[in-house]
Design an enzyme around this catalytic site. Structure first.
Site, PDB file in Angstrom:
ATOM      1  CB  ILE A  88      -0.917   0.010   1.249  1.00 22.67           C
ATOM      2  CG1 ILE A  88      -1.701  -1.316   1.375  1.00 22.67           C
ATOM      3  CG2 ILE A  88      -1.873   1.197   1.231  1.00 22.67           C
ATOM      4  CD1 ILE A  88      -2.586  -1.654   0.222  1.00 22.67           C
ATOM      5  CB  CYS A 147       9.086   3.240   8.025  1.00 27.10           C
ATOM      6  SG  CYS A 147       7.514   3.173   8.824  1.00 27.10           S
ATOM      7  CB  ILE A 210       5.178 -10.441  13.236  1.00 25.74           C
ATOM      8  CG1 ILE A 210       4.184 -11.342  12.498  1.00 25.74           C
ATOM      9  CG2 ILE A 210       5.983 -11.207  14.251  1.00 25.74           C
ATOM     10  CD1 ILE A 210       4.836 -12.484  11.709  1.00 25.74           C
ATOM     11  CG  ASN A 211       4.495  -4.583  10.017  1.00 24.67           C
ATOM     12  OD1 ASN A 211       3.767  -4.857   9.064  1.00 24.67           O
ATOM     13  ND2 ASN A 211       4.676  -3.356  10.443  1.00 24.67           N
ATOM     14  CB  THR A 212       3.593  -7.817   6.279  1.00 29.87           C
ATOM     15  OG1 THR A 212       4.270  -6.576   6.071  1.00 29.87           O
ATOM     16  CG2 THR A 212       2.107  -7.550   6.440  1.00 29.87           C
ATOM     17  N   GLY A 264      -2.108 -13.614  11.039  1.00 29.57           N
ATOM     18  CA  GLY A 264      -2.934 -14.715  10.555  1.00 29.57           C
ATOM     19  C   GLY A 264      -4.011 -15.219  11.481  1.00 29.57           C
ATOM     20  CB  THR A 286      -4.917 -10.640   6.390  1.00 30.78           C
ATOM     21  OG1 THR A 286      -3.691  -9.914   6.376  1.00 30.78           O
ATOM     22  CG2 THR A 286      -5.238 -11.091   4.976  1.00 30.78           C
TER      23      THR A 286
HETATM   24  C1  LIG Z   1      -3.306  -4.260   3.543  1.00 35.85           C
HETATM   25  C2  LIG Z   1      -2.469  -4.191   4.781  1.00 35.85           C
HETATM   26  C3  LIG Z   1      -2.025  -2.964   5.255  1.00 35.85           C
HETATM   27  C4  LIG Z   1      -1.227  -2.884   6.397  1.00 35.85           C
HETATM   28  N1  LIG Z   1      -0.839  -1.661   6.851  1.00 35.85           N
HETATM   29  C5  LIG Z   1      -0.109  -1.567   7.992  1.00 35.85           C
HETATM   30  C6  LIG Z   1       0.242  -0.302   8.536  1.00 35.85           C
HETATM   31  O1  LIG Z   1      -0.108   0.747   8.008  1.00 35.85           O
HETATM   32  N2  LIG Z   1       0.971  -0.279   9.677  1.00 35.85           N
HETATM   33  C7  LIG Z   1       1.360  -1.418  10.327  1.00 35.85           C
HETATM   34  O2  LIG Z   1       1.991  -1.336  11.383  1.00 35.85           O
HETATM   35  N3  LIG Z   1       1.017  -2.631   9.843  1.00 35.85           N
HETATM   36  C8  LIG Z   1       0.303  -2.732   8.700  1.00 35.85           C
HETATM   37  N4  LIG Z   1      -0.057  -3.975   8.222  1.00 35.85           N
HETATM   38  C9  LIG Z   1       0.371  -5.167   8.948  1.00 35.85           C
HETATM   39  C10 LIG Z   1      -0.717  -5.664   9.891  1.00 35.85           C
HETATM   40  O3  LIG Z   1      -1.037  -4.702  10.864  1.00 35.85           O
HETATM   41  C11 LIG Z   1      -0.293  -6.961  10.592  1.00 35.85           C
HETATM   42  O4  LIG Z   1       0.836  -6.700  11.377  1.00 35.85           O
HETATM   43  C12 LIG Z   1       0.058  -8.080   9.627  1.00 35.85           C
HETATM   44  O5  LIG Z   1      -0.752  -8.034   8.492  1.00 35.85           O
HETATM   45  C13 LIG Z   1      -0.071  -9.458  10.271  1.00 35.85           C
HETATM   46  O6  LIG Z   1      -1.361  -9.698  10.748  1.00 35.85           O
HETATM   47  P1  LIG Z   1      -2.517 -10.416   9.871  1.00 35.85           P
HETATM   48  O7  LIG Z   1      -1.914 -11.667   9.306  1.00 35.85           O
HETATM   49  O8  LIG Z   1      -3.628 -10.680  10.844  1.00 35.85           O
HETATM   50  O9  LIG Z   1      -2.893  -9.465   8.814  1.00 35.85           O
HETATM   51  C14 LIG Z   1      -0.849  -4.073   7.077  1.00 35.85           C
HETATM   52  C15 LIG Z   1      -1.297  -5.297   6.597  1.00 35.85           C
HETATM   53  C16 LIG Z   1      -2.091  -5.387   5.475  1.00 35.85           C
HETATM   54  C17 LIG Z   1      -2.551  -6.723   4.993  1.00 35.85           C
END
Ligand SMILES: Cc1cc2nc3c(=O)[nH]c(=O)nc-3n(C[C@H](O)[C@H](O)[C@H](O)COP(=O)(O)O)c2cc1C
Ligand SMILES: Cc1cc2nc3c(=O)[nH]c(=O)nc-3n(C[C@H](O)[C@H](O)[C@H](O)COP(=O)(O)OP(=O)(O)OC[C@H]3O[C@@H](n4cnc5c(N)ncnc54)[C@H](O)[C@@H]3O)c2cc1C
Ligand code: FES
Lengths: 358, 286
Positions: A88, A147, A210-212, A264, A286
């Site tokens: 994004i 970042c 975790i972050n992605t 997840g 997600t």
């Molecule tokens: C479309 C999208 C946008 C995201 N934007 C951010 C963000 O702006 N800041 C952040 O810290 N994490 C962001 N993430 C990461 C999520 O907050 C989360 O850490 C990560 O997706 C793992 O969790 P999940 O598997 O439940 O999505 C984003 C994830 C997705 C899929």
């Protein structure tokens, strides 16, 4: 006792077991552990159509930067097995517009708001925190350090313990004392414990993980990367074991630090894994795209799973998986005696979980 | 207008040429639906490995049918999710969210309108035609597809319009060619003041250009890749010029899918125009 695995039922179908769900978010108490993952819930307004956002432990808003930001070119996403890639590029209106519209809405609505901030320099993070300091009605600040640092050849802060702690100590210094500062960690590091320790030493009151994780999909039709930005962050159930491992390792090393576990989570059982690994709160990201009602559904499922295992309090389950097998039961004050329906968890439910970790 | 998430039930599924028409009993969606709204479906069941919602224009709804409130979509099988949908049968459960998006803007005065549909893009145009006619508008249709089995609703279009022009690229029905080959003549004949269009991006862009050349307004329903359909993920953006003349990356699921043709920066889709609000000046990040 019977283990019921009802994961698709509507909340309210069977009364929820009485489990005390209040928990710690970086030292502050929230009524339940369910948060939205940053970037997966915007600022809560859209989701309020599907459930009452004030029922969440907190809404974590999309990471906001100082200035408006257009984000990256499209395509910005690619679906993958049990997950997705996104790039994004932190699209957003900038802090001032965010405070005036999104945060104002959350406040009016009465929702607890954790504001996620993102910057490309320590200075930007500092300015963000300073401006937020003058804004009331914030339950916490989450610091998205995944970042690139423009001052260090674009190296991601979260991958550099020194840069990460510089950001966190600056944000901590600029944030009102009662407001928790939560550092959001990236799994794309050799030693996540080292980064966790560095940011906790720098003043982080809690950790989000975790972050992605960085990934890449190639379109086999065009034979080129699918995303305009080439790489993207992988999220969804595909990364859950990776996330649970990170939470486990950090909780083992820093057992008193509150962790928001995510990566997840799709069901109450998934959430329970994170709690057992050491998270004191959880976030759904997600999976909201699949099921906009997921945060409340998962919260209810988690409460049921805890009740089914004999837990009276969420806090008793935090880090439970770190205990060695066969630890003898110790009766505790609040444990109801003579309950012949006791589940394995019951006997241990009241124990201080910290003593079983090593 | 608020969207609802409903655990719906398939009422029927039938083949229409190369497409499938799927009707779902989904209480609460029909009531708020206007032409141009869409629904987002979860595919693959509760444990599915394909998590992202699939977006489909609403073809028609029934508020109080004998089976309750229903929603009908028309779709082509293009990948895993649509293949799964094509295998649904009566009584199968289906998780559906809607109505979503911004619908077509309807004129306050009776005007002359041309409705242009490419492939399954004609699906949302029939309820639009009904509402336009109820407001005293003259309605003409231009429908096109690659081939006859991919043309949807030609008969229906005939029933509800003054004139219909049909094109297929292989000439199996109507004129050989594309909708844009016959659109200028149609606009000239009818004196259309508004052109409504739904179809592939390339078609929309061409339709807008023609409409503009003839002094007509255009309302285009775009199709951008979407992950959530409800406005929370920011994947579905495209550059759109606002009332203040500034270009912003707008979410097509909540600020669209219907946009004024003259507001979309068609040539810049897939990019961040340098003059867009917040366009990168320094290093990007994920
Ligand atoms: C479309 C999208 C946008 C995201 N934007 C951010 C963000 O702006 N800041 C952040 O810290 N994490 C962001 N993430 C990461 C999520 O907050 C989360 O850490 C990560 O997706 C793992 O969790 P999940 O598997 O439940 O999505 C984003 C994830 C997705 C899929
Ligand atoms: C507002 C809107 C209305 C639509 N209306 C219709 C309709 O009435 N009939 C119809 O047949 N199709 C329609 N589409 C396209 C439809 O959403 C895609 O064909 C479908 O998502 C493909 O899913 P898949 O699993 O079969 O394909 P896959 O290629 O496996 O899908 C992978 C991912 O890409 C996304 N995706 C793939 N193609 C498209 C596309 N063309 N548009 C948006 N997302 C896409 C999917 O949602 C999914 O997340 C519409 C799309 C939008 C955005
Ligand atoms: S599809 Fe998620 S914001 Fe539009």
């Amino acid at each position: 006792m019977t283990r019921m695995r009802i994961t698709t039922e509507k909340p309210g179908a069977r009364p929820l077991p009485p489990v005390y769900m209040a928990t710690s978010l970086g030292g502050a108490t929230i009524p339940n552990p369910m948060l939205t993952a940053s970037g997966c819930a915007a600022a809560g307004r859209e989701l309020d159509q599907f459930f009452d956002v004030t029922d969440l432990g907190a809404v974590v808003t999309k990471s906001i930067m100082l200035k408006p930001r257009s984000g990256r070119a499209t395509p910005r996403m690619a679906e993958t097995a049990s997950g997705m890639l996104n790039s994004i590029g932190l699209q957003g209106p900038g802090l001032d517009a965010f405070v005036d519209t999104d945060l104002a809405w959350l406040k009016r609505r009465g929702a607890r708001a954790v504001v996620s901030i993102a910057g490309s320099s320590v200075e930007e993070f500092t300015k963000l925190a300073q401006r937020l300091r003058n804004t009331d009605g914030i339950a916490g600040v989450e610091v998205n350090i995944s970042c690139p640092n423009v001052e260090n050849r674009g190296l991601v802060f979260a991958c550099d313990p020194l840069a990460a702690s510089a950001v966190i100590s600056a944000v901590r210094r600029s944030t009102a004392p009662g407001i928790p500062v939560i550092a959001k960690l990236s799994p794309d590091v050799t030693d996540i414990v080292e980064v966790a320790r560095a940011v906790v030493d720098a003043g982080a009151d809690g950790l989000s993980m975790i972050n992605t994780s960085l990934g890449l999909v190639i379109d086999t039709q065009t034979m080129r990367p699918t995303l305009a930005g080439v790489t993207g962050g992988l999220s969804g159930p595909a990364i859950r074991p990776l996330a649970v491992r990170c939470v486990w390792q950090v909780h083992a090393a820093l057992p008193t630090v509150p962790i928001v576990g995510m990566g997840g989570i799709r069901t109450g059982l998934d959430a329970l894994e994170f709690i057992l690994a050491g998270a004191s709160a959880i976030a759904v990201g997600t999976v909201i795209f699949n099921d906009p009602g997921a945060p409340i559904r998962v919260l209810h499922e988690l409460q049921r799973e805890l009740g089914d295992r004999g837990f009276d309090r969420l806090s008793d389950a935090i880090g439970y998986a770190h205990r060695p097998h066969g630890v003898p039961a110790e009766p505790t004050a609040d444990e109801s005696a003579g309950d012949d329906e006791a589940a394995p968890g019951d006997a241990l439910a009241g124990r201080e979980h910290k003593e079983h970790r090593g | 207008m608020a969207a609802v998430q409903v655990r719906g039930e398939v009422l029927s599924i039938r083949r229409v040429g190369d497409y499938h028409a799927l009707t779902v009993v989904a209480p609460g969606i029909a009531e708020g639906t206007r032409p141009g709204h869409f629904v987002a479906l979860a595919v693959g069941g509760p444990a599915s490995a394909t998590l992202l919602r699939r977006a489909f224009s609403i073809y028609r709804v029934q508020e109080r049918g004998i089976y309750g409130s229903t929603v009908e979509i028309v779709f082509a099988v293009t990948g895993k999710g649509t293949a799964w949908l094509a295998e649904r049968r009566a009584h199968d459960p289906l998780d559906i969210v809607g109505p979503l998006g911004r619908p077509f803007a309807l004129p306050k005065e009776p005007v002359t309108a041309t409705l242009v549909g490419g492939g399954y893009g004609s699906a949302p145009l029939f309820t639009l035609a009904e509402q336009l006619r109820a407001r005293g508008c003259r309605v003409d249709f231009v429908l096109g597809a690659s081939s006859e089995p991919r043309l949807f609703g030609a008969l229906e279009a005939k029933r509800m319009s003054t004139q219909v022009a049909i094109t297929t690229e292989d000439g199996t029905l109507g004129e050989r060619g594309r909708v844009t080959d016959v659109l200028p003549a149609m606009i000239k004949r009818s004196g259309a003041e508004v052109v409504y269009a739904c179809g592939p991006m390339g078609m929309l862009r061409a339709v807008h250009t023609i409409a503009e050349a003839y002094g007509a307004h255009s309302q285009c329903a775009v199709e951008e890749s979407m992950a959530c359909g409800i406005g929370v993920c920011m994947t579905c953006v495209l550059p759109v010029i606002g009332d203040d003349g500034q270009t912003r990356m707008l979410r097509s699921c909540v600020e669209g899918p219907v946009f004024r043709g003259d507001r979309v920066r068609w040539d810049d889709i897939g990019t961040i125009p340098a003059d867009a609000v917040g366009a990168p000046v320094e290093q990007e990040q994920r």
